[in-house]
Design an enzyme around this catalytic site. Sequence first.
Site, mmCIF file in Angstrom:
data_model
loop_
_atom_site.group_PDB
_atom_site.id
_atom_site.type_symbol
_atom_site.label_atom_id
_atom_site.label_comp_id
_atom_site.label_asym_id
_atom_site.label_seq_id
_atom_site.Cartn_x
_atom_site.Cartn_y
_atom_site.Cartn_z
ATOM 1 N N LYS A 268 -4.131 8.073 6.425
ATOM 2 C CA LYS A 268 -5.493 7.590 6.174
ATOM 3 C C LYS A 268 -6.387 7.914 7.367
ATOM 4 C CE LYS A 268 -3.898 4.086 2.957
ATOM 5 N NZ LYS A 268 -3.447 2.719 2.687
ATOM 6 N N GLN B 246 -3.207 -3.092 5.363
ATOM 7 C CA GLN B 246 -2.108 -2.373 4.708
ATOM 8 C C GLN B 246 -1.059 -3.349 4.171
ATOM 9 O OE1 GLN B 246 -2.087 0.927 4.175
ATOM 10 N NE2 GLN B 246 -0.072 0.938 3.217
ATOM 11 N N ASP C 188 -10.793 -1.374 -0.033
ATOM 12 C CA ASP C 188 -9.498 -1.249 -0.701
ATOM 13 C C ASP C 188 -9.519 -1.971 -2.053
ATOM 14 O OD1 ASP C 188 -6.958 -0.222 -0.404
ATOM 15 O OD2 ASP C 188 -6.151 -2.071 0.447
HETATM 16 N N1 GUN Z 1 0.294 -0.147 0.398
HETATM 17 C C1 GUN Z 1 0.576 0.874 -0.454
HETATM 18 N N2 GUN Z 1 -0.557 1.330 -1.046
HETATM 19 C C2 GUN Z 1 -1.570 0.576 -0.557
HETATM 20 C C3 GUN Z 1 -2.979 0.560 -0.794
HETATM 21 O O1 GUN Z 1 -3.546 1.334 -1.580
HETATM 22 N N3 GUN Z 1 -3.675 -0.374 -0.095
HETATM 23 C C4 GUN Z 1 -3.078 -1.245 0.761
HETATM 24 N N4 GUN Z 1 -3.862 -2.126 1.387
HETATM 25 N N5 GUN Z 1 -1.790 -1.253 0.990
HETATM 26 C C5 GUN Z 1 -1.032 -0.343 0.337
#
Ligand code: GUN
Length: 295
Positions: A53, A97, A120
């Site tokens: 990311k 995350q 998100d």
């Molecule tokens: N863990 C795996 N995919 C994601 C996501 O799209 N967002 C978040 N916050 N955690 C994740």
Amino acid sequence: MSAQIIDGKGIAAEIKRELKGEVDNLGKQGITPGLAVILVGNDSASQVYVRNKSTACERVGIYSETRMLPQETTTQELISLIEELNQRRDIHGILVQLPLPPPIDKKLIFTSLSPMKDVDGLSPVSLGMILWGNPTFTPCTPAGILELLQRLGIDPQGKRAVVVGRSRLVGLPLANLLALKRKGGNATVTLCHSLTPGLASITKGADILIAALGRPLFIRGEMIKKGAVVIDVGINRVEDPSTKKRYRLVGDVEFESACKIASAITPVPGGVGPMTVAMLLKNTVQAARWSCLEK
Ligand code: GUN
């Protein structure tokens, strides 16, 4: 006949090129979109995702900072960091995350996020707005899947969509988004999970089948309708001593058998994963644009 392999990586690259242009334009107005990513603990897959990311942000000109917190972090400590980031003018988006270590209260954490910075799309406000029919920030994986379908010219209207998996991150929001009365929605949606009786008879009725239950190779060719579009959300590590890392990634769909039945399918890796990252960047640029309106 073999299915079309949907090039999520290529489509995500195209979206990132478009976003770079938008970021350059915002730059002319003195705005650099900023994203804060919070990672708690040592989950090795999460570390890879967070790194991806941050690299993707850098490539399109988005400022990003990753805040690494120890495994023992308390709910209150994490909320304090989020409150600090909620106030920052240079941070337009905040991502926590998942998974978080179990003692942390996830609901409190996502409630403390400013809805204007929830790029998100996982806060109760963002998820609730989907049910109201006015999504604000859409969770990135469901958003990526809708974008893939749209760019491939696959209209869910009039189709039977079956979503297997009911997570808050993917299955639940995606099923609701596909059912919304709007362009890109209007599908007839069935939401199933691993405990659904007679699952194969339901998946076999799907024109669009989305596998998002996090179980390696769970959906096999014989569970798929001839000519269906198959979207594989799973990213599962399975042991493979023949590789350097001693594991390889497989989806929730048994790719070889599915390819013989489906008309189109997303690969793992290179399908949905890159689209999730592209949508995070898109939401962050959107959040930065909204912040201009506040001034
Ligand atoms: N863990 C795996 N995919 C994601 C996501 O799209 N967002 C978040 N916050 N955690 C994740």
